[in-house]
Motif scaffolding. Structure first.
Motif, mmCIF file in Angstrom:
data_model
loop_
_atom_site.group_PDB
_atom_site.id
_atom_site.type_symbol
_atom_site.label_atom_id
_atom_site.label_comp_id
_atom_site.label_asym_id
_atom_site.label_seq_id
_atom_site.Cartn_x
_atom_site.Cartn_y
_atom_site.Cartn_z
ATOM 1 N N ASN A 26 0.801 -0.990 0.264
ATOM 2 C CA ASN A 26 -0.172 0.170 -0.181
ATOM 3 C C ASN A 26 1.043 1.206 -0.097
ATOM 4 O O ASN A 26 0.460 2.850 -0.639
ATOM 5 N N HIS A 30 0.826 3.891 -2.649
ATOM 6 C CA HIS A 30 -0.288 5.652 -1.983
ATOM 7 C C HIS A 30 1.321 6.724 -1.978
ATOM 8 O O HIS A 30 1.192 7.293 -1.789
ATOM 9 N N THR A 32 4.081 6.683 -0.044
ATOM 10 C CA THR A 32 4.553 6.960 0.440
ATOM 11 C C THR A 32 4.862 6.097 2.002
ATOM 12 O O THR A 32 5.153 6.257 3.104
ATOM 13 N N VAL A 42 -2.166 5.943 4.231
ATOM 14 C CA VAL A 42 -2.511 5.818 2.635
ATOM 15 C C VAL A 42 -2.901 7.668 2.332
ATOM 16 O O VAL A 42 -3.293 8.708 2.897
ATOM 17 N N ARG A 43 -3.314 7.875 1.088
ATOM 18 C CA ARG A 43 -3.782 8.613 0.755
ATOM 19 C C ARG A 43 -5.305 8.388 -0.151
ATOM 20 O O ARG A 43 -6.075 7.843 -0.478
ATOM 21 N N LYS A 46 -8.316 7.488 -3.038
ATOM 22 C CA LYS A 46 -7.477 6.020 -3.634
ATOM 23 C C LYS A 46 -7.543 4.699 -3.453
ATOM 24 O O LYS A 46 -6.927 5.043 -2.042
ATOM 25 N N PHE A 48 -6.770 1.219 -1.466
ATOM 26 C CA PHE A 48 -5.627 0.761 -0.698
ATOM 27 C C PHE A 48 -6.764 -1.326 0.061
ATOM 28 O O PHE A 48 -7.712 -1.046 0.185
ATOM 29 N N CYS A 112 -11.927 2.568 -0.447
ATOM 30 C CA CYS A 112 -11.628 4.019 -0.871
ATOM 31 C C CYS A 112 -12.325 5.121 0.114
ATOM 32 O O CYS A 112 -13.387 4.781 0.129
ATOM 33 N N ASN A 147 -4.374 14.224 -0.814
ATOM 34 C CA ASN A 147 -3.493 13.086 -2.111
ATOM 35 C C ASN A 147 -2.952 13.965 -3.806
ATOM 36 O O ASN A 147 -3.815 14.258 -4.297
#
Length: 721
Positions: A26, A30, A32, A42-43, A46, A48, A112, A147
């Motif tokens: 992930n 993302h 990250t 996470v963003r 989007k 995951f 999401c 994001n």
């Protein structure tokens, strides 16, 4: 989101053995990687992946529903897990299973977040809901960020190279000094250092907005405008449990001198360890750089910007005043100030609150100068509004406009009255720099802030030609109001005939070459007699140390000389200030103000010219054996050396080497005497414990100087083994 129900212990059979957040996969997806080894980061907008592993009875979709729930404070959202992603609503949380996601005792669920989700740490719950049985499990925590890779996100940045520089890069450059001979200083934003993500989130959690109304604060955190305004106030400690306490003069012994910082991580770590007590001390580049770190961590593209000759307009009239003695010494009589350089951050976002035309870079200034909405913060202010002079645009546009485009009124004062005055329309905001993408070379942003200004407003005639009535009317940038000699509280300035036209003299002052610590400062004064008569003049030259924020210090060198100049003649005067005249006053990166006043001894008319510059320090050489790219957790050797290029022996020479993330503590080399052309050297063993960009820093001082006379930095890139 709806109110969160109280969830008790799991009911029914304990079937859920493990929830795997698939952190590595992930994080790569993302963008990250490196932000946390502890949490999934996470963003928003989007998908995951989360993998559920069962023991005993497997989930049967025909008999029970699989429901996921995200919890944020007192709010939550539930997602019925569906088969296939059938065009889910981008403004709601959604979860689905793709073909092949169900295996033996394993289910992979795709989640999401809405594109306008709040930036925060969330709790994930897993529920199984059947006709006769329900069970619930706490899956764990994850962090959700903005994001800039997603077009629908208000912080979307379309260019890959820009996102790499303004979001992912942990290294920056701050430009300091003067526009005449600026220097650059590296800064480690440190967003990949352990604990930095947690510190950035904690700033939000202890903000006054969150402490007074958690639910409202969480709801508003979807908006980058709101986030930047909250973080801007939290970076300084003036109104809250903020990060940094500022100090611009005096003693720093009860903290860290602002020039000793080289990165944000140490500051954030100290603040967390102090449980909310401010870290001492910061100045503008420290406030701006830490703000940039926090915004990059939160997913908002950010960069550090330097404005050379930045005005602090304390009374809102778009004019900054400077007062000088009749012999050229700068006086501390004005509430306004002009900083040789001022540093703020720019953050990239759309501004739906004020209109699409204001999207793009926004000035966010955490240095506590003036209050905005009752709190010490400034911005976000659209750069385009500054350039177009839309001074009522939220937030704080007029104040920031004055920082880059105010007029400077320089006045000569004698016996409490103004005896001469000149208006300079081009001094403020002469250069505006940020680090170029992928390079330490500065990118010039001046044109993005400033349209071509009108020519210099002509200067005023000497005192005595105007009525001594003080006016207090405020004036806008294109509508100046009256000014009267002898009134220090002037609000604006009228255009008048130039000083050269009235006095018949034109005066320029230049600093020759590149002034360097330990060498003479060379100056040139050029006087042009525009009249048809011989003039008997007095030349007054004055040099004084100047704080970068404009505060004048005591003069350390003066020169007075009577001159005669023929009609229509150019007279060039050379002056030299030897090291013995300034070395007990000046050190590394200090700023000097040189002023000259030319007085006509017959008419008593005066002309002022002034210049600021900073002294370059002698170079410290730093070299890493085998190159500047090193492997993590592997020992390497760095060689640090300083050669005495001065024309005298230095007593008690000390070379100090530091490297956050590379060295434990400080390492020193000492010599009783360091003769001309001799070198002091220190070899150090360095080892990095984490990936990313690191800095080796070195400083040199000696017993005869009251402070450091040279400081150098060296980038080291840490790669995987």
């Amino acid at each position: 989101m709806e109110s969160t129900p109280q969830t008790g212990p799991p009911r029914g059979q304990n079937r859920l053995q493990l929830v795997n957040f698939d952190i590595q996969e992930n994080h790569i997806s993302h963008e990250t990687q490196g932000l946390s080894n502890k949490y999934l980061v996470v963003r928003r907008g989007k998908p995951f992946k989360v993998t559920l592993r069962f023991h005993g009875r497997m989930w049967n979709p025909k008999q029970e529903y699989l429901v996921l729930q995200v919890v944020l404070g007192e709010m939550s959202a539930k997602m019925l897990v569906r088969f296939y992603n059938k065009g889910s609503d981008p403004h709601k949380w959604s979860a689905w299973i793709n073909p092949g996601d169900i295996g033996h005792c394993v289910v992979t669920v795709h989640i999401c977040a809405p594109v306008l989700s709040s930036v925060a740490q969330y709790r994930l719950m897993v529920h199984f809901e059947g006709a006769h049985e329900r069970s619930s499990y706490v899956a764990g925590l994850f962090v959700l960020l903005c994001n800039p890779w997603l077009k629908e996100d208000p912080v979307y940045m379309p260019n890959d190279a820009q996102r790499e520089e303004y979001v992912k890069s942990d290294y920056g450059v701050i430009y300091m000094g003067t526009d005449l001979n600026y220097n650059q200083r590296p800064w480690l934003f440190g967003q990949y250092e352990p604990g930095v993500l947690e510190a950035c989130l904690q700033l939000l959690q202890v903000s006054p907005q969150h402490l007074s109304n958690r639910r409202k604060d969480y709801a508003l955190r979807a908006d980058p405008t709101y986030l930047s305004r909250v973080i801007c106030a939290m970076v300084n400690s003036n109104d809250d449990m903020g990060l940094l306490e500022g100090r611009w003069k005096g003693n720093y012994k009860d903290g860290v001198k602002p020039t000793d910082w080289s990165g944000s991580a140490d500051i954030l770590h100290r603040w967390m360890a102090s449980k909310g007590n401010p870290v001492r001390y910061g100045q503008c580049w420290v406030f701006a750089s830490v703000l940039c770190t926090v915004m990059r961590v939160l997913g908002i593209p950010s960069r550090v910007v330097t404005v050379f000759n930045a005005a602090h307009d304390s009374d809102g009239d778009l004019i900054a005043e400077e007062f000088y003695s009749s012999t050229g010494e700068r006086l501390g009589l004005s509430k306004d100030s002009v900083w040789n350089f001022h540093v703020w951050a720019e953050c990239w976002m759309r501004r739906p609150d004020i209109g699409a035309q204001y999207a793009g870079w926004q000035v966010v200034d955490a240095t506590p100068q003036e209050k905005s909405g009752g709190v010490y913060r400034c911005g976000p202010c659209p750069v385009v509004a500054i350039q177009r002079r839309f001074l009522n645009t939220p937030y704080d546009t007029a104040f920031i406009y004055a920082s880059v485009d105010a007029d400077i009124v320089r006045m000569i004062v004698r016996s409490g009255k103004v005896v001469a005055k000149k208006v300079d329309t081009k001094w403020v905001g002469r250069l505006i720099f940020t680090k170029s993408i992928g390079s330490d070379v500065p990118e010039d942003l001046t044109d993005s802030y400033k349209k071509q200004k009108r020519p210099n407003v002509p200067a005023m005639a000497p005192y005595g030609n105007y009525s001594p009535v003080c006016h207090s009317s405020r004036a806008g940038p294109d509508m100046p109001g009256p000014f009267v000699e002898g009134c220090y509280a002037s609000q604006a300035v009228m255009p008048h005939a130039s000083m050269a036209d009235v006095s018949g003299l034109d005066v320029t002052l230049t600093v020759d070459g590149e002034p360097t610590v330990g060498k003479s400062i060379e100056l040139t004064v050029k006087i042009t007699n525009l009249s048809n008569s011989t003039r008997l003049l007095m030349e007054h030259l004055n040099a004084q140390l100047k704080e970068f924020n404009g505060s004048p210090a005591k003069s350390f060198w003066k020169s007075h000389q009577e001159l005669s100049i023929q009609p229509l003649e150019d007279l060039t005067r050379q002056h030299s200030i030897s090291p013995s005249k300034y070395e007990s006053f000046l050190a590394d990166d200090d700023i000097v103000k040189i002023s000259v006043v030319i007085k006509d001894l017959k008419t008593k008319e005066r002309v002022l010219a002034t210049q600021d510059f900073n002294l370059r320090s002698p170079k410290i050489n730093i070299e890493v054996e085998g190159g500047d790219s090193i492997q993590v957790k592997k020992e390497h050797t760095a060689i640090v050396s300083f050669t005495n290029e001065l024309n005298k022996t230095l007593s008690g020479a000390i070379l100090i080497v530091e490297g956050h993330g590379l060295l434990q503590g400080k390492q020193e080399a000492r010599l009783t005497v360091l003769r001309p052309d001799e070198t002091i050297e220190k070899k150090v063993a360095i080892m990095a414990s984490s990936l990313g960009t690191k800095l080796l820093s070195a400083s040199f001082s000696h017993r005869d100087s009251s402070s450091v006379i040279s400081r150098s930095f060296h980038k080291v890139f840490v790669t995987a083994q």
